[in-house]
Design a protein around this motif. Sequence first.
Motif, PDB file in Angstrom:
ATOM      1  N   THR A  92      35.225  29.357  47.846  1.00  0.00           N
ATOM      2  CA  THR A  92      35.712  28.970  46.927  1.00  0.00           C
ATOM      3  C   THR A  92      34.688  29.861  46.023  1.00  0.00           C
ATOM      4  O   THR A  92      34.588  29.411  44.724  1.00  0.00           O
ATOM      5  CB  THR A  92      35.382  27.057  46.833  1.00  0.00           C
ATOM      6  OG1 THR A  92      33.867  27.011  46.110  1.00  0.00           O
ATOM      7  CG2 THR A  92      35.994  26.481  47.625  1.00  0.00           C
ATOM      8  N   TRP A  93      34.891  31.370  46.226  1.00  0.00           N
ATOM      9  CA  TRP A  93      33.555  32.283  45.583  1.00  0.00           C
ATOM     10  C   TRP A  93      34.107  32.676  44.022  1.00  0.00           C
ATOM     11  O   TRP A  93      33.682  33.037  43.329  1.00  0.00           O
ATOM     12  CB  TRP A  93      33.608  33.711  45.765  1.00  0.00           C
ATOM     13  CG  TRP A  93      35.137  34.119  46.653  1.00  0.00           C
ATOM     14  CD1 TRP A  93      35.841  33.459  47.807  1.00  0.00           C
ATOM     15  CD2 TRP A  93      36.130  34.930  45.720  1.00  0.00           C
ATOM     16  NE1 TRP A  93      37.077  34.631  47.464  1.00  0.00           N
ATOM     17  CE2 TRP A  93      37.016  35.207  46.310  1.00  0.00           C
ATOM     18  CE3 TRP A  93      35.532  35.490  44.024  1.00  0.00           C
ATOM     19  CZ2 TRP A  93      38.040  36.502  45.715  1.00  0.00           C
ATOM     20  CZ3 TRP A  93      36.618  36.352  43.768  1.00  0.00           C
ATOM     21  CH2 TRP A  93      37.973  36.578  44.575  1.00  0.00           C
ATOM     22  N   LEU A  94      35.830  31.862  43.413  1.00  0.00           N
ATOM     23  CA  LEU A  94      36.189  33.251  42.625  1.00  0.00           C
ATOM     24  C   LEU A  94      35.797  31.765  41.592  1.00  0.00           C
ATOM     25  O   LEU A  94      36.265  31.948  40.911  1.00  0.00           O
ATOM     26  CB  LEU A  94      37.962  32.204  42.596  1.00  0.00           C
ATOM     27  CG  LEU A  94      38.616  33.431  41.644  1.00  0.00           C
ATOM     28  CD1 LEU A  94      38.053  34.560  41.739  1.00  0.00           C
ATOM     29  CD2 LEU A  94      40.547  32.625  42.109  1.00  0.00           C
ATOM     30  N   ARG A  95      35.581  30.128  41.603  1.00  0.00           N
ATOM     31  CA  ARG A  95      34.793  29.235  41.078  1.00  0.00           C
ATOM     32  C   ARG A  95      33.931  30.321  40.401  1.00  0.00           C
ATOM     33  O   ARG A  95      34.080  29.729  38.875  1.00  0.00           O
ATOM     34  CB  ARG A  95      34.402  28.034  41.816  1.00  0.00           C
ATOM     35  CG  ARG A  95      34.168  27.299  40.694  1.00  0.00           C
ATOM     36  CD  ARG A  95      33.824  25.732  41.566  1.00  0.00           C
ATOM     37  NE  ARG A  95      34.963  25.177  42.043  1.00  0.00           N
ATOM     38  CZ  ARG A  95      35.869  25.032  40.990  1.00  0.00           C
ATOM     39  NH1 ARG A  95      34.929  24.982  39.485  1.00  0.00           N
ATOM     40  NH2 ARG A  95      37.000  23.741  41.364  1.00  0.00           N
ATOM     41  N   GLY A  96      33.840  30.996  40.552  1.00  0.00           N
ATOM     42  CA  GLY A  96      32.362  31.365  39.965  1.00  0.00           C
ATOM     43  C   GLY A  96      32.278  33.015  39.248  1.00  0.00           C
ATOM     44  O   GLY A  96      31.383  32.930  38.822  1.00  0.00           O
ATOM     45  N   ILE A  97      33.732  33.007  38.708  1.00  0.00           N
ATOM     46  CA  ILE A  97      33.917  33.825  37.809  1.00  0.00           C
ATOM     47  C   ILE A  97      33.395  33.693  36.168  1.00  0.00           C
ATOM     48  O   ILE A  97      33.433  33.292  35.868  1.00  0.00           O
ATOM     49  CB  ILE A  97      35.899  34.041  37.609  1.00  0.00           C
ATOM     50  CG1 ILE A  97      35.885  34.931  37.321  1.00  0.00           C
ATOM     51  CG2 ILE A  97      36.416  32.685  37.078  1.00  0.00           C
ATOM     52  CD1 ILE A  97      37.346  35.872  36.811  1.00  0.00           C
ATOM     53  N   ALA A  98      32.981  35.078  35.947  1.00  0.00           N
ATOM     54  CA  ALA A  98      32.617  34.548  34.650  1.00  0.00           C
ATOM     55  C   ALA A  98      32.972  36.133  33.932  1.00  0.00           C
ATOM     56  O   ALA A  98      33.062  36.238  32.839  1.00  0.00           O
ATOM     57  CB  ALA A  98      31.186  35.384  34.769  1.00  0.00           C
ATOM     58  N   GLN A  99      33.946  37.383  35.039  1.00  0.00           N
ATOM     59  CA  GLN A  99      34.054  39.016  34.002  1.00  0.00           C
ATOM     60  C   GLN A  99      34.151  39.167  35.365  1.00  0.00           C
ATOM     61  O   GLN A  99      34.778  38.971  36.443  1.00  0.00           O
ATOM     62  CB  GLN A  99      32.925  39.417  33.946  1.00  0.00           C
ATOM     63  CG  GLN A  99      31.696  39.361  31.733  1.00  0.00           C
ATOM     64  CD  GLN A  99      31.650  40.552  31.642  1.00  0.00           C
ATOM     65  OE1 GLN A  99      31.096  41.708  32.835  1.00  0.00           O
ATOM     66  NE2 GLN A  99      31.553  40.553  31.186  1.00  0.00           N
ATOM     67  N   ALA A 100      35.541  40.455  34.915  1.00  0.00           N
ATOM     68  CA  ALA A 100      36.474  41.074  35.764  1.00  0.00           C
ATOM     69  C   ALA A 100      36.902  42.211  34.912  1.00  0.00           C
ATOM     70  O   ALA A 100      36.821  42.186  34.124  1.00  0.00           O
ATOM     71  CB  ALA A 100      38.001  40.283  36.170  1.00  0.00           C
ATOM     72  N   THR A 101      37.234  43.021  36.076  1.00  0.00           N
ATOM     73  CA  THR A 101      37.308  44.593  35.616  1.00  0.00           C
ATOM     74  C   THR A 101      38.179  45.048  36.421  1.00  0.00           C
ATOM     75  O   THR A 101      38.643  44.559  37.959  1.00  0.00           O
ATOM     76  CB  THR A 101      35.949  45.731  35.825  1.00  0.00           C
ATOM     77  OG1 THR A 101      35.054  45.382  37.215  1.00  0.00           O
ATOM     78  CG2 THR A 101      34.848  45.660  34.536  1.00  0.00           C
ATOM     79  N   LEU A 102      39.167  45.422  35.782  1.00  0.00           N
ATOM     80  CA  LEU A 102      40.059  46.867  36.894  1.00  0.00           C
ATOM     81  C   LEU A 102      39.752  47.989  37.592  1.00  0.00           C
ATOM     82  O   LEU A 102      39.715  48.455  36.354  1.00  0.00           O
ATOM     83  CB  LEU A 102      41.677  46.537  35.297  1.00  0.00           C
ATOM     84  CG  LEU A 102      41.894  45.848  35.045  1.00  0.00           C
ATOM     85  CD1 LEU A 102      42.910  45.566  33.819  1.00  0.00           C
ATOM     86  CD2 LEU A 102      42.844  44.891  35.952  1.00  0.00           C
ATOM     87  N   SER A 103      40.459  47.965  38.206  1.00  0.00           N
ATOM     88  CA  SER A 103      40.411  49.389  38.826  1.00  0.00           C
ATOM     89  C   SER A 103      40.848  50.159  37.713  1.00  0.00           C
ATOM     90  O   SER A 103      42.222  49.972  37.165  1.00  0.00           O
ATOM     91  CB  SER A 103      40.977  49.745  40.389  1.00  0.00           C
ATOM     92  OG  SER A 103      42.636  49.323  39.841  1.00  0.00           O
ATOM     93  N   ASP A 104      40.903  51.983  38.226  1.00  0.00           N
ATOM     94  CA  ASP A 104      41.387  53.148  37.543  1.00  0.00           C
ATOM     95  C   ASP A 104      42.985  52.933  37.362  1.00  0.00           C
ATOM     96  O   ASP A 104      43.339  53.126  36.434  1.00  0.00           O
ATOM     97  CB  ASP A 104      40.606  54.121  38.134  1.00  0.00           C
ATOM     98  CG  ASP A 104      38.928  54.451  37.818  1.00  0.00           C
ATOM     99  OD1 ASP A 104      38.975  53.788  36.354  1.00  0.00           O
ATOM    100  OD2 ASP A 104      38.829  55.187  37.987  1.00  0.00           O
ATOM    101  N   ASP A 105      43.207  52.386  38.659  1.00  0.00           N
ATOM    102  CA  ASP A 105      44.446  52.635  38.908  1.00  0.00           C
ATOM    103  C   ASP A 105      45.901  51.056  38.160  1.00  0.00           C
ATOM    104  O   ASP A 105      47.009  50.743  38.339  1.00  0.00           O
ATOM    105  CB  ASP A 105      45.165  53.021  40.495  1.00  0.00           C
ATOM    106  CG  ASP A 105      44.822  51.769  41.198  1.00  0.00           C
ATOM    107  OD1 ASP A 105      44.239  50.605  40.732  1.00  0.00           O
ATOM    108  OD2 ASP A 105      44.882  52.688  42.684  1.00  0.00           O
ATOM    109  N   GLY A 106      44.516  50.144  38.310  1.00  0.00           N
ATOM    110  CA  GLY A 106      45.748  48.610  37.837  1.00  0.00           C
ATOM    111  C   GLY A 106      45.615  47.648  38.702  1.00  0.00           C
ATOM    112  O   GLY A 106      46.124  47.266  39.118  1.00  0.00           O
ATOM    113  N   GLY A 107      45.084  48.234  39.812  1.00  0.00           N
ATOM    114  CA  GLY A 107      45.629  47.815  40.946  1.00  0.00           C
ATOM    115  C   GLY A 107      44.839  46.699  41.745  1.00  0.00           C
ATOM    116  O   GLY A 107      44.782  45.774  42.391  1.00  0.00           O
ATOM    117  N   ARG A 108      43.205  46.219  41.411  1.00  0.00           N
ATOM    118  CA  ARG A 108      42.823  45.761  41.518  1.00  0.00           C
ATOM    119  C   ARG A 108      41.699  45.141  40.628  1.00  0.00           C
ATOM    120  O   ARG A 108      41.822  45.875  39.720  1.00  0.00           O
ATOM    121  CB  ARG A 108      41.715  46.585  42.873  1.00  0.00           C
ATOM    122  CG  ARG A 108      40.612  45.143  43.455  1.00  0.00           C
ATOM    123  CD  ARG A 108      40.539  45.859  44.547  1.00  0.00           C
ATOM    124  NE  ARG A 108      40.864  45.709  45.470  1.00  0.00           N
ATOM    125  CZ  ARG A 108      40.966  45.758  46.869  1.00  0.00           C
ATOM    126  NH1 ARG A 108      40.055  47.136  47.052  1.00  0.00           N
ATOM    127  NH2 ARG A 108      41.619  45.659  47.771  1.00  0.00           N
TER     128      ARG A 108
END
Length: 126
Positions: A92-108
């Motif tokens: 359940t790793w996603l429960r720990g989300i605090a921030q996110a960044t997008l890849s340069d191409d916007g796909g990840r």
Amino acid sequence: MRALRAATSVVAVVLAAGMLAGCSALSPGERVLGTWGEGTGAADPHLVFTDDGRVSGSDGCNSLSGSWRAEDDALVVSDVAGTLVACPGVDTWLRGIAQATLSDDGGRLTVTDDAGMRIGTLDRAE
């Protein structure tokens, strides 16, 4: 004279196209909108970012919901709440989300926790 007018017209078109391309560049907040992850079922880790600053999804077992905002080149996720069903064998790793960044191409989408450690990635859903 005719050649000079034609050359001037071409330069004007190229400059206008460049300015329009610059105006259409999307911010990270606009680029993140939509679904990220393998699927949208409860057993599929995924997130859905909406334009009203809400995020929802699943960590692969439990549903999640919270708020998000764009800050510089990152997305800050806060007020995350979720169900607490026991999920033997599910990461359940996603429960720990605090921030996110997008890849340069916007796909990840790269997800980090409160300490800034990378905890996983989600690909843009098709």
